[in-house]
Design an enzyme around this catalytic site. Structure first.
Site, PDB file in Angstrom:
ATOM      1  N   SER A  24      39.458  49.748  84.014  1.00  0.00           N
ATOM      2  CA  SER A  24      38.653  49.050  82.995  1.00  0.00           C
ATOM      3  C   SER A  24      37.325  49.749  82.763  1.00  0.00           C
ATOM      4  O   SER A  24      36.490  49.260  82.011  1.00  0.00           O
ATOM      5  CB  SER A  24      38.398  47.601  83.428  1.00  0.00           C
ATOM      6  OG  SER A  24      37.738  47.557  84.684  1.00  0.00           O
ATOM      7  N   HIS A 157      36.152  23.319  43.661  1.00  0.00           N
ATOM      8  CA  HIS A 157      37.406  23.982  43.267  1.00  0.00           C
ATOM      9  C   HIS A 157      37.139  25.293  42.521  1.00  0.00           C
ATOM     10  O   HIS A 157      37.969  25.748  41.730  1.00  0.00           O
ATOM     11  CB  HIS A 157      38.279  23.069  42.403  1.00  0.00           C
ATOM     12  CG  HIS A 157      38.549  21.728  43.015  1.00  0.00           C
ATOM     13  ND1 HIS A 157      39.543  21.513  43.934  1.00  0.00           N
ATOM     14  CD2 HIS A 157      37.919  20.532  42.842  1.00  0.00           C
ATOM     15  CE1 HIS A 157      39.538  20.242  44.296  1.00  0.00           C
ATOM     16  NE2 HIS A 157      38.554  19.628  43.659  1.00  0.00           N
ATOM     17  N   LYS A 284      30.930  52.122  39.597  1.00  0.00           N
ATOM     18  CA  LYS A 284      31.110  51.020  40.546  1.00  0.00           C
ATOM     19  C   LYS A 284      29.934  50.852  41.510  1.00  0.00           C
ATOM     20  O   LYS A 284      29.320  51.822  41.955  1.00  0.00           O
ATOM     21  CB  LYS A 284      32.386  51.226  41.373  1.00  0.00           C
ATOM     22  CG  LYS A 284      33.676  51.132  40.599  1.00  0.00           C
ATOM     23  CD  LYS A 284      33.943  49.733  40.068  1.00  0.00           C
ATOM     24  CE  LYS A 284      34.165  48.726  41.162  1.00  0.00           C
ATOM     25  NZ  LYS A 284      35.346  49.024  41.993  1.00  0.00           N
TER      26      LYS A 284
END
Length: 458
Positions: A24, A157, A284
């Site tokens: 580990s 919504h 963009k």
């Protein structure tokens, strides 16, 4: 003969790939400062109890501090065959100071050692997360104070519902974060516990003083059951849950940032510093930071689920499965810390397009409820008022106008009680100002909300 710290009863060495799978050290090196901190406290207690000499204790502490300094300067080589950070440090300590280093592990197991490290790590990181949440909240409050009078459409919504204050909307996330902060603060009671001295599972025969190491490590209390001390990972599950829920809240906020910054909404403009471009489309400007935060919720939730599955079938006390408690926690902590810092910077530098927001609420039907309330104030039952307004909205849609453009004669044909004051009544800013209930979007209510926040923000 095995060279492992536990190799006395073994006659064969594992192959390198087995060592790699078992180790580990690749991730638990994160714990090095806490391992050194815990070991110094343990050595100090051993000397105070007369279990090791003061000379040995001084050598151990000096050696541990030197090892930590070398690691921080990139001078310490870590060996995967030594499995973890604990054995790497112990091996290096013995190499440097000899037999005194071998006495450090007296009255202690790796089981309570790693548990101590994890408690220290989690306590420190949760405290940092709380500070980052507070800083983020302060930025939200600053933005809200600047936009009490800024009007925007509120949604249900994802459909235009009623006009609201931009401040009121963004303060919703303050309160989500307040609950997150509260959960982290409460969890410290279950993190701030010392397992040191529980040894492997049953305690130790040495006359150790667990309260001494508790005090030296600044833990609030100790585990009263040695098996619970080495097997408990509830505090890790709880921390992962708190991180996951906070990330869910950030994801919800990120979704709004993404929508608000779109050309279709144009409610805000993100700073170039928190946006990216396209490799093919030069026009963009993408809200990539918000999208990444939204995407990283999968990681943090996955880490929580992984930890729960690891624990669900484990018998007492320690099992090697528990080695899997670290990577997910380290990753989740890192992810949330980065997300909070990025998000705070992103909203602190964004531009709220106030004029466009104002224009937006003048070109929708989000003031329809106000028209119904107007009729109720004329003694029309709400259900009847609702139907009347629905028919007026339908007429307006069919004639390509909004409620502020509907002719007075059309209003009066729908209901005779409607008077010329209806146009002032339906202005979005007046719709908001009439919201006077506690916690509502009205300007005075938002100011009161900010007063409450400032009394509690710390």
């Amino acid at each position: 003969m095995s060279s492992k710290a536990w190799g006395g009863r073994f006659s064969e060495q594992p192959e390198a790939w087995v060592d790699e799978f078992n180790a580990s050290i690749h991730f638990d090196k994160t714990l090095i400062q806490y391992d050194v901190q815990g070991s110094i406290a343990h050595a100090t207690m051993l000397a105070k109890q007369g279990i090791i000499s003061d000379t040995d204790c001084d050598q151990i502490i000096e050696g541990l501090n030197a090892i930590l300094a070398d690691y921080e300067q990139g001078k310490l080589a870590l060996d995967v065959s030594l499995e973890d950070i604990h054995l790497n440090i112990e091996h290096e300590l013995i190499k440097r100071i000899g037999d005194a280093g071998g006495r450090l592990h007296t009255g202690r197991s790796r089981n309570d050692q790693v548990a101590t490290d994890m408690h220290l790590y989690t306590k420190a990181e949760v405290s940092q997360l709380i500070d980052l949440i507070i800083s983020f909240q302060q930025t939200i409050v600053k933005i809200a104070e600047s936009h009490i009078d800024t009007i925007m459409p509120g949604y249900t919504h994802l459909q235009r519902a009623q006009p609201i204050s931009f401040a009121h909307h963004i303060l919703t996330y303050y309160w989500m974060l307040e609950r997150d902060k509260s959960r982290f603060q409460d969890s410290l009671k279950r993190i701030d516990i010392s397992p040191l001295g529980a040894a492997a599972l049953s305690g130790t025969t040495y006359p150790i003083d667990r309260h001494e190491t508790q005090s030296l490590l600044d833990f609030s209390t100790i585990y009263e059951n040695s098996m619970d001390a080495v097997s408990d990972r509830d505090y890790i599950v709880e921390t992962l849950h708190n991180i996951s829920l906070t990330m869910v809240h950030l994801s919800r906020f990120a979704e709004e940032i993404i929508f608000w910054s779109s050309a279709e909404a144009n409610f805000i403009t993100l700073s170039d510093a928190f946006s990216t471009g396209s490799s093919i489309m030069p026009q963009k400007k993408n809200p990539d930071m918000a999208e990444l935060i939204r995407g990283k919720v999968g990681r943090t939730t996955g880490n929580l689920m992984s930890m729960l599955m690891t624990l669900k079938g484990l018998p007492l006390a320690y099992n090697k499965d528990m080695q899997e408690d670290k990577e997910g926690l380290f990753d989740a902590v890192h992810t949330l810390k980065g997300s909070l810092r990025i998000f705070e910077g992103m909203i602190d530098t964004m531009t709220v397009n106030v004029d466009h927001l104002q224009e937006t609420v003048y070109n929708d039907f989000s003031n329809a409820t106000e028209l119904a309330d107007y009729l109720v104030n004329k003694n029309v039952p709400f259900r009847n008022a609702h139907e009347i307004v629905g028919k007026i909205v339908l007429w307006a849609i069919q004639h390509n106008v909004y409620l502020l453009d509907v002719p007075l004669e059309q209003y009066q044909s729908a209901h005779e009680s409607i008077e010329p004051d209806i146009y002032n009544y339906l202005k979005p800013e007046n719709c908001i100002s009439r919201r006077i209930s506690h916690g509502s979007t009205g300007q005075e209510a938002v100011k009161k909300q900010l007063e409450i926040i400032k009394q509690n923000l710390n």
